[in-house]
Design an enzyme around this catalytic site. Structure first.
Site, PDB file in Angstrom:
ATOM      1  N   SER A 141       0.840  -1.201   0.000  1.00 49.03           N
ATOM      2  CA  SER A 141       0.000   0.000   0.000  1.00 49.03           C
ATOM      3  C   SER A 141       0.870   1.243   0.000  1.00 49.03           C
ATOM      4  CB  SER A 141      -0.900   0.012   1.235  1.00 49.03           C
ATOM      5  OG  SER A 141      -1.525   1.271   1.348  1.00 49.03           O
ATOM      6  N   TYR A 164      -1.536  -1.145  10.371  1.00 55.88           N
ATOM      7  CA  TYR A 164      -1.547  -1.475   8.932  1.00 55.88           C
ATOM      8  C   TYR A 164      -0.332  -0.865   8.242  1.00 55.88           C
ATOM      9  CZ  TYR A 164      -3.340  -1.895   4.140  1.00 55.88           C
ATOM     10  OH  TYR A 164      -3.492  -2.195   2.797  1.00 55.88           O
TER      11      TYR A 164
HETATM   12  N1  LIG Z   1      -8.893  -2.407  -0.639  1.00 59.29           N
HETATM   13  C1  LIG Z   1      -7.977  -1.446  -0.679  1.00 59.29           C
HETATM   14  O1  LIG Z   1      -8.288  -0.249  -0.795  1.00 59.29           O
HETATM   15  C2  LIG Z   1      -6.514  -1.796  -0.596  1.00 59.29           C
HETATM   16  C3  LIG Z   1      -5.584  -0.774  -0.836  1.00 59.29           C
HETATM   17  C4  LIG Z   1      -4.228  -1.081  -0.764  1.00 59.29           C
HETATM   18  C5  LIG Z   1      -3.820  -2.378  -0.488  1.00 59.29           C
HETATM   19  N2  LIG Z   1      -4.763  -3.354  -0.260  1.00 59.29           N
HETATM   20  C6  LIG Z   1      -4.280  -4.701   0.008  1.00 59.29           C
HETATM   21  O2  LIG Z   1      -4.836  -5.574  -0.945  1.00 59.29           O
HETATM   22  C7  LIG Z   1      -4.965  -6.888  -0.388  1.00 59.29           C
HETATM   23  C8  LIG Z   1      -6.385  -7.373  -0.581  1.00 59.29           C
HETATM   24  O3  LIG Z   1      -7.250  -6.459   0.066  1.00 59.29           O
HETATM   25  P1  LIG Z   1      -8.825  -6.480  -0.138  1.00 59.29           P
HETATM   26  O4  LIG Z   1      -9.280  -5.069  -0.018  1.00 59.29           O
HETATM   27  O5  LIG Z   1      -9.197  -7.270  -1.317  1.00 59.29           O
HETATM   28  O6  LIG Z   1      -9.271  -7.254   1.203  1.00 59.29           O
HETATM   29  P2  LIG Z   1     -10.551  -8.176   1.517  1.00 59.29           P
HETATM   30  O7  LIG Z   1     -11.674  -7.886   0.603  1.00 59.29           O
HETATM   31  O8  LIG Z   1     -10.753  -8.041   2.994  1.00 59.29           O
HETATM   32  O9  LIG Z   1     -10.025  -9.656   1.184  1.00 59.29           O
HETATM   33  C9  LIG Z   1      -8.976 -10.188   1.928  1.00 59.29           C
HETATM   34  C10 LIG Z   1      -8.682 -11.584   1.431  1.00 59.29           C
HETATM   35  O10 LIG Z   1      -7.558 -12.071   2.185  1.00 59.29           O
HETATM   36  C11 LIG Z   1      -7.931 -13.316   2.764  1.00 59.29           C
HETATM   37  N3  LIG Z   1      -7.204 -13.540   4.012  1.00 59.29           N
HETATM   38  C12 LIG Z   1      -7.235 -12.804   5.148  1.00 59.29           C
HETATM   39  N4  LIG Z   1      -6.434 -13.350   6.065  1.00 59.29           N
HETATM   40  C13 LIG Z   1      -5.877 -14.452   5.496  1.00 59.29           C
HETATM   41  C14 LIG Z   1      -4.967 -15.436   5.927  1.00 59.29           C
HETATM   42  N5  LIG Z   1      -4.448 -15.453   7.168  1.00 59.29           N
HETATM   43  N6  LIG Z   1      -4.610 -16.428   5.076  1.00 59.29           N
HETATM   44  C15 LIG Z   1      -5.106 -16.458   3.815  1.00 59.29           C
HETATM   45  N7  LIG Z   1      -6.003 -15.568   3.347  1.00 59.29           N
HETATM   46  C16 LIG Z   1      -6.372 -14.569   4.191  1.00 59.29           C
HETATM   47  C17 LIG Z   1      -9.428 -13.270   2.934  1.00 59.29           C
HETATM   48  O11 LIG Z   1      -9.933 -14.589   3.030  1.00 59.29           O
HETATM   49  P3  LIG Z   1     -11.366 -14.942   3.725  1.00 59.29           P
HETATM   50  O12 LIG Z   1     -12.394 -14.708   2.637  1.00 59.29           O
HETATM   51  O13 LIG Z   1     -11.219 -16.351   4.115  1.00 59.29           O
HETATM   52  O14 LIG Z   1     -11.542 -14.016   4.889  1.00 59.29           O
HETATM   53  C18 LIG Z   1      -9.825 -12.561   1.637  1.00 59.29           C
HETATM   54  O15 LIG Z   1      -9.850 -13.472   0.568  1.00 59.29           O
HETATM   55  C19 LIG Z   1      -4.554  -6.762   1.076  1.00 59.29           C
HETATM   56  O16 LIG Z   1      -3.207  -7.140   1.226  1.00 59.29           O
HETATM   57  C20 LIG Z   1      -4.722  -5.278   1.347  1.00 59.29           C
HETATM   58  O17 LIG Z   1      -3.913  -4.816   2.394  1.00 59.29           O
HETATM   59  C21 LIG Z   1      -6.086  -3.087  -0.308  1.00 59.29           C
END
Ligand SMILES: NC(=O)c1ccc[n+]([C@@H]2O[C@H](COP(=O)([O-])OP(=O)(O)OC[C@H]3O[C@@H](n4cnc5c(N)ncnc54)[C@H](OP(=O)(O)O)[C@@H]3O)[C@@H](O)[C@H]2O)c1
Length: 241
Positions: A141, A164
């Site tokens: 991020s 975070y």
């Molecule tokens: N959304 C944003 O604005 C944003 C911006 C910058 C970076 N990011 C990064 O992008 C990535 C994805 O984010 P997202 O927004 O798509 O999040 P999300 O919708 O909350 O999805 C998170 C995913 O990670 C899985 N997960 C969580 N803990 C885990 C573990 N211990 N082992 C394996 N899988 C696990 C979850 O599985 P379950 O379905 O089983 O819970 C889900 O599939 C993250 O690294 C986040 O920090 C996001």
């Protein structure tokens, strides 16, 4: 001559950005192993995003449980003998849960975003070494950029998400270290920022959708051999560490 189908593992691919990365890679003909903590959900998502040319395969993966990492490594070794792409996408953010004490918040966040990522990466290195063009993409991020955080006119200057931001800064550091360690094996390791995206993690804030956010991760997953390693970028280009 038939082209060898690349094999990718995407952690946390049941929803949000990870799911979109898995889908985008499958649409480009990559064989995707879709990391899922809940296999029922994993199988359903895999069926939804499979293409006629690339059947997506759900695999059990909780990056905080070493046993699932070890079994997955053994399965990929036995069934495919190599891995071409690892997308470390699984991540959590607990800063907006005021009732969780900071010690627990930080440990859980680091365990998933940093320790789990390093453990998965280490386990997969022997398989990536079997690939002619190994690629690791760490989903980070821009909120972790020390340089940006020091700039008074930065768009996110008012954001403070201590656990975070610390976790993604550590992930960025891992990116640089692994890039150095793996440079001789033609394994490229880069960190990307998908941008602020409407997912469960952001309470579906804004109108940027996961398929747009996934594009930069897919680009770095499919880098050719002339591509960079040890960099941090978003869809607009290089980011400051
Ligand atoms: N959304 C944003 O604005 C944003 C911006 C910058 C970076 N990011 C990064 O992008 C990535 C994805 O984010 P997202 O927004 O798509 O999040 P999300 O919708 O909350 O999805 C998170 C995913 O990670 C899985 N997960 C969580 N803990 C885990 C573990 N211990 N082992 C394996 N899988 C696990 C979850 O599985 P379950 O379905 O089983 O819970 C889900 O599939 C993250 O690294 C986040 O920090 C996001």
């Amino acid at each position: 001559m038939t082209k060898i189908q690349p094999i990718a593992l995407v952690s946390g691919a049941t929803r949000g950005i990870g799911r979109a990365i898995a889908q985008g890679l499958a649409q480009k003909g990559v064989k995707v192993l879709l990391g899922a903590r809940n296999m029922q959900v994993g199988h359903a998502v895999a069926a939804e995003i499979s293409t006629p040319d690339a059947r997506v395969e759900a695999v059990e993966l909780d990056t905080t449980h070493q046993a699932t990492i070890d079994s997955l490594m053994a399965m990929i070794h036995e069934k495919y003998g190599r891995l071409d792409i690892l997308v470390n996408n699984a991540g959590i953010s607990l800063d907006f849960y005021p009732d969780i004490p900071v010690r627990e918040k930080l440990s859980r966040t680091l365990e998933t975003n940093v320790v789990g990522t390093a453990a998965l990466t280490d386990a997969m290195i022997p398989l990536l070494e079997k690939s002619a063009h190994g690629r690791i993409v760490n989903v980070s991020s821009i909120l972790a950029s020390f340089t940006s955080r020091g700039q008074a006119d930065w768009i996110y200057k008012d954001v403070a998400m201590p656990t975070y931001q610390a976790s993604k800064a550590a992930l960025n550091s891992l990116t640089l270290s692994y890039a150095k360690l793996l440079a001789d094996q033609n394994i490229k390791v880069n960190a990307i920022c998908p941008g602020l995206t409407a997912t469960d993690a952001t309470n579906h804030y804004g109108d940027r959708m996961p398929d747009q956010a996934a594009k930069v991760a897919i680009k770095y997953a499919l880098l050719d051999d002339a591509g960079p390693t040890g960099t941090f970028a978003n869809e607009e280009g290089p980011l400051d560490w």
